[in-house]
Design an enzyme around this catalytic site. Structure first.
Site, PDB file in Angstrom:
ATOM      1  N   SER A  55       0.799  -1.229   0.000  1.00 41.84           N
ATOM      2  CA  SER A  55       0.000   0.000   0.000  1.00 41.84           C
ATOM      3  C   SER A  55       0.827   1.272   0.000  1.00 41.84           C
ATOM      4  O   SER A  55       0.251   2.370  -0.042  1.00 41.84           O
ATOM      5  CB  SER A  55      -0.946   0.012   1.209  1.00 41.84           C
ATOM      6  OG  SER A  55      -2.000  -0.897   1.011  1.00 41.84           O
ATOM      7  N   LYS A  58      -0.116   3.667  -2.720  1.00 48.03           N
ATOM      8  CA  LYS A  58      -1.149   4.705  -2.609  1.00 48.03           C
ATOM      9  C   LYS A  58      -0.550   6.102  -2.459  1.00 48.03           C
ATOM     10  O   LYS A  58      -1.245   7.103  -2.687  1.00 48.03           O
ATOM     11  CB  LYS A  58      -2.087   4.408  -1.439  1.00 48.03           C
ATOM     12  CG  LYS A  58      -2.900   3.128  -1.610  1.00 48.03           C
ATOM     13  CD  LYS A  58      -3.874   2.933  -0.471  1.00 48.03           C
ATOM     14  CE  LYS A  58      -4.703   1.670  -0.643  1.00 48.03           C
ATOM     15  NZ  LYS A  58      -3.932   0.442  -0.386  1.00 48.03           N
ATOM     16  N   SER A 115      -5.972   3.406   4.273  1.00 44.59           N
ATOM     17  CA  SER A 115      -5.356   2.627   3.213  1.00 44.59           C
ATOM     18  C   SER A 115      -6.401   1.760   2.504  1.00 44.59           C
ATOM     19  O   SER A 115      -6.170   0.588   2.204  1.00 44.59           O
ATOM     20  CB  SER A 115      -4.227   1.733   3.766  1.00 44.59           C
ATOM     21  OG  SER A 115      -3.413   1.243   2.731  1.00 44.59           O
TER      22      SER A 115
END
Length: 540
Positions: A55, A58, A115
């Site tokens: 993640s 992101k 997230s």
């Protein structure tokens, strides 16, 4: 604790991470720490090894979202439609439903703080039309930022062939987020936030609460990647940004990061010349926005200084001379009809008017014409016609093409003679030519009769946001930045759209917020003064 013992403990933790039991499916370990002020490396290990970023991906999704907002391609209140692809993403997720519409600001909060995979996918699809197209833009931006060992295949970081990055590249991205978008960076330090359909909690709360000076930024985990973290922290004038890949657990990852930062803080000087990264790159790319943007009133109205009107095309010139004809009543209507405008709209008959009444009125007009013609031996002419007042225009224009009134050409027929029974138009002096652009409102001097009468109209979305607050003086820029960040977190409802600035004055560093309404500025100062914090309101 001595420097030697700190170093020995750090290497023990790193060795533990590398030699973790295979039953835990441990991912390869990598780490990188840089001085955020200069971009210089302090610690590195396997920093350019291509690994699964999870993640941490992101961060790039959010970087492109912030870029789109700042360039005016979308707004924070733009509503993004949710596709079945986004709604079907596995956890962590916000819980979006296919067909739903949600504002971009909530998607950003969910992706940055919780997230959420579905929120990240929705951002990518809303900005580029599809997640695949958005992934290409992410990779292009990575190259532009100097992330040479990174390639993206999706917007959320779920494991996929060809989707990889490095500890070095993710640290570069974390630094760019800090410097390029300071107005949004505080998102990464929030413990919770309103995401529209629910309140989301931070996945990085443990490190933010457990490490002094930590203020962001992003965690990541998949089975293939392990426990990843990009973190930023400050101590006095120092600021570090580091990344850890391949942790075996949240606690172990946080502990390794803390040790890396502690060791690096002791190795960097307190005062260095700050070397900021260059401005955010501008990429030529095709933007396909699926977001539905409701236009605001100000967006529908052109600004006064840019409003121009193109003059209408010149009318067809009037006939130069009519052929000689008798002045009989039968021929007169035919001759006069040639003077009529061929495209002029005809007025409608008055209520209760009949065809007979109209015909009678025409005959009376013709008879009156005949009597007027016989009373004078000279040819009838158009006289005493009113001339239009010239509109504001450039006095120096001499381009014949600018004339909007047809002139009677004298060379087409001989001049009318007294006593002739031919009907002709006497040549009148042509008006001054005017420009084909009529300036309705202009900035600066011109040939406007009364410049003082111009009214300046502010755009509605910025109307009234000319106030700010100043939070006293501080000895260091780091202390001023920290106060701005803490204040923004505590008064996020008021300062969410405020601009932060630290002025370097002779007396010290002066932090301030700008782009506030008078009410918001006063409310902010009231809150700070209640906590014994110096604050004053400044206005236009």
């Amino acid at each position: 604790m001595t420097l030697f013992s700190q170093t020995a403990r750090l290497w023990a933790l790193i060795l533990l991470a590398v030699l973790a039991p295979t039953t835990l499916s441990a991912a390869p370990f990598a780490a990188y720490v840089m001085d955020a002020r200069t971009g210089q490396p302090i610690y590195k290990q396997n920093e350019d090894t291509k690994l699964h970023p999870a993640s941490l991906t992101k961060m790039m999704t959010l970087y492109l979202a912030f870029t789109a907002v700042e360039r005016g391609q979308v707004r924070l209140d733009s509503k993004f439609p949710i596709s079945s692809n986004a709604a079907a993403e596995p956890p962590s997720k916000l819980g979006l439903k296919a067909g739903q519409q949600i504002e971009l600001r909530y998607l950003i909060r969910a992706a940055a703080i919780k997230s959420a995979n579905d929120a990240a996918t929705a951002i990518g699809e809303g900005l580029a039309g599809s997640e695949a197209a958005f992934a290409q833009q992410m990779t292009q931006m990575a190259r532009a930022l100097g992330m040479n060992n990174t390639q993206f295949r999706n917007a959320n970081g779920l494991t996929q062939d060809g989707h990889y990055s490095t500890a070095h590249d993710m640290t570069i991205l974390g630094r760019r987020l800090f410097y390029d978008f300071p107005q949004y960076y505080n998102l990464f330090s929030r413990r919770s936030a309103d995401a529209g359909i629910t309140t989301v909690s931070s996945t990085n709360k443990r490190f933010l609460d457990g490490y002094p000076g930590a203020d962001g930024i992003k965690t990541g985990y998949t089975r293939a990647a392990g426990f990843n973290l990009t973190a930023s922290a400050s101590r006095g004038n120092k600021r570090l940004i580091g990344t850890v890949f391949g942790g075996t657990s949240t606690a172990q990852r946080n502990q390794v990061m803390a040790q890396l930062l502690d060791s690096s803080f002791s190795r960097v000087p307190s005062r260095v010349r700050e070397v900021r990264p260059g401005p955010p790159p501008t990429m030529t790319q095709r933007i396909v926005r699926r977001a539905k943007v409701e236009p605001k009133l100000a967006a529908l109205q052109p600004q006064p200084q840019e409003l121009t009107l193109n003059a209408s095309a010149p009318p067809e010139p009037a006939m130069r001379a009519l052929p000689s004809t008798t002045t009989s009543a039968a021929a007169r209507p035919q001759a006069m009809s040639q003077l009529a405008l061929s495209v002029s709209p005809r007025p409608q008959l008055r209520p209760n008017a009949t065809a007979e009444a109209v015909a009678k009125a025409v005959q009376m007009a013709v008879a009156s014409d005949d009597s007027a013609a016989s009373a004078s031996p000279a040819a009838p002419v158009l006289a005493n016609s009113s001339r239009p007042v010239p509109a504001p225009r450039s006095r120096g224009s001499s381009d014949p093409g600018d004339a909007s009134t047809a002139a009677v050409l004298a060379d087409a027929a001989p001049a009318p003679q007294a006593g002739s029974d031919s009907l002709a138009l006497m040549a009148s002096t042509p008006p001054e030519p005017r420009s084909d652009r009529v300036i309705v409102a202009a900035m600066g001097e011109g040939d406007i009769a009364d410049p003082a009468a111009l009214e300046i109209v502010s755009r509605a979305e910025n109307s009234g946001r000319h106030w700010g607050v100043v939070l006293g003086l501080h000895r260091s820029k780091a202390a001023a930045d920290e106060l701005l960040l803490q204040t923004a977190l505590q008064s996020g409802d008021v300062l969410e759209n405020a601009n932060r600035h630290v002025a370097d004055t002779l007396r010290g560093f002066e932090p301030s917020f700008a782009n506030l309404t008078k009410a918001d500025a006063q409310l902010t100062c009231d809150r700070l003064q209640a906590k014994q914090q110096e604050c004053r309101v400044v206005g236009p």
